[in-house]
Design an enzyme around this catalytic site. Structure first.
Site, PDB file in Angstrom:
ATOM      1  CE  LYS A  71      42.836  36.916  49.262  1.00  0.00           C
ATOM      2  NZ  LYS A  71      41.563  36.267  49.675  1.00  0.00           N
ATOM      3  CG  ASP A 124      38.893  37.860  51.012  1.00  0.00           C
ATOM      4  OD1 ASP A 124      39.713  38.173  51.899  1.00  0.00           O
ATOM      5  OD2 ASP A 124      38.527  36.684  50.828  1.00  0.00           O
ATOM      6  CG  ASP A 181      44.121  51.273  42.562  1.00  0.00           C
ATOM      7  OD1 ASP A 181      43.421  52.292  42.671  1.00  0.00           O
ATOM      8  OD2 ASP A 181      44.575  50.871  41.469  1.00  0.00           O
ATOM      9  CG  ASP A 222      38.827  54.319  43.822  1.00  0.00           C
ATOM     10  OD1 ASP A 222      39.454  55.263  44.354  1.00  0.00           O
ATOM     11  OD2 ASP A 222      38.818  54.121  42.599  1.00  0.00           O
TER      12      ASP A 222
END
Ligand code: NAD
Length: 369
Positions: A194, A227, A251, A255
């Site tokens: 980011k 994002d 993380d 997933d």
């Protein structure tokens, strides 16, 4: 015939030993066919080690792990050990291994096998043929940064603090793993942070670009905000090959990517450490799933995530691309033949046990040898 590759096998608890037994059969198969012989040792880990020695990982097993060329890990934990003090819980074994072996790079492939395309919640055309790799920095960033803690302020309200911090060397070492992986795959790396709102992200982007320009100009490098990456992963995941990102974003994104495939029993992973003078890295391979106490001891567990972890080991620790491709193909063919453990059951396929899945896989390997 290649020989003496030191492999430490830590089956662990619950379904760990059951799925690992099927991998053993493949290790023996490679030996019988005189393709490769591993120098294997086995150790207790997790609850099994606690029951026998009062600790989830003994110093002897840790020393064996330090000396091994690769570690194959099953799963740890279960209700029997849930009430133990935090310091001796089964999961602490994995944390100690990661820490003392310096495993800073976590590789999580997300592969959609055609016969299992229906397991994804996404439309088949979005995920058909998907094969991407998420590379997460595992030992730095906001989960470890200082200062951290919860403090009570003068007015009685509280303040929680964590610090996102990365240094050049932490970024460069995971960057090298990403570019080297890229070279073995489709030569495309997307670096994710980011940088628009975080200085640590700005540094991450600059260091990745500098490393790329200096040592890996042949690999395509793009940058993406985290994002947007989350959105792109569910909109058009096939645009990616290798995604490299920090501990926190990794993380979440790993997933998210894993669930594009829809089945926990199919997900392998690898954690790699620093390369030594010969280029060899400390490495631990394990299925993403846990010890599944609800099905342990019933010969129901899907052994394929563990099998695919073994294939990753052949590929990344021993450069045995051809043999890794064989194991991957045997997994694919086993699924094509309609063999399914309960977790990946579909109408029109056969529900089989862990051991029958292993039998079928060995037959498929025989056909490929
Ligand atoms: P889990 O992954 O063990 O199980 C979640 C669900 O998926 C269960 O219904 C299980 O039956 C099913 N499942 C998982 N792997 C499967 C397989 N190979 N084949 C068929 N079905 C499978 O997660 P959980 O239930 O949250 O945790 C159980 C225990 O495992 C806990 O003690 C937890 O701490 C531990 N755990 C260990 C690891 C690890 O060793 N790396 C990872 C996650 C959880």
């Amino acid at each position: 015939m290649t020989s003496n590759k030191k492999l430490l096998i830590l089956p662990g608890d619950g379904i760990g030993p059951e799925v690992m037994r099927q991998v053993y059969r493949v290790v023996e198969w490679f030996d019988r066919k005189r393709i490769v012989r591993f120098d294997t040792a086995e150790g207790l880990v997790g609850g099994a080690a606690y029951d026998s020695a009062g600790t989830p990982l003994t110093d002897e097993t840790m020393a064996q792990a330090q000396a091994a060329d690769a570690i194959l890990f099953g799963a740890v934990g279960g209700p029997k050990w849930e009430k133990l003090p935090f310091a001796v819980r089964p999961e602490r074994a994995l944390l100690r291994l990661r820490k003392e072996l310096g495993l800073f790079a976590n590789l999580r492939p997300a592969i959609v096998f055609d016969p299992l395309i229906g397991a994804s919640t996404l439309k088949p055309e979005i995920v058909r043929g998907l094969d991407i790799m998420i590379l997460r920095e595992l030992t730095g960033g906001v989960y470890f940064g200082e200062p951290r803690g919860i403090e009570t302020r003068a007015d009685g309200t509280r303040r929680g603090v964590n610090t996102q911090v990365y240094t050049t060397s932490e970024i460069v070492r995971v960057g090298r793993v990403a570019f080297e992986l890229g070279r073995k795959r489709k030569n495309k790396v997307c670096s994710v942070e980011k940088a628009n709102v975080m200085e640590s992200g700005e540094l991450w982007r600059e260091e990745m670009q500098t490393l790329h320009d200096a040592d890996y100009p042949d690999v395509e490098l793009t940058h993406m905000y985290a994002d947007n990456c989350a959105m792109q992963l569910v909109r058009n995941p096939k645009q990616f090959d290798v995604i490299v990102t920090d501990n926190l974003f990794g993380d979440l994104l790993s997933d998210c990517a894993a669930m594009l495939t829809g089945s926990l029993g199919m997900l392998p992973s690898a954690s790699l450490g620093e390369a030594d003078s010969t280029g060899r890295r400390k490495a631990l391979y394990e299925p993403v799933h846990g010890s599944a106490p609800d099905i342990a001891g019933k010969d129901m567990a899907n052994p394929l995530a563990c099998m695919l972890s073994f294939a990753m080991m052949l590929r990344h620790s021993f450069d045995m691309t051809e043999q890794a491709d064989m194991v991957d193909a045997a997994v694919r063919n086993t699924l094509e033949r309609g063999m399914r453990t309960t977790d990946i059951m579909q109408t029109g396929t056969a529900r089989v046990s862990t051991s029958v899945m292993g039998d079928t896989l060995l037959r498929e390997l025989d056909k490929l040898a």
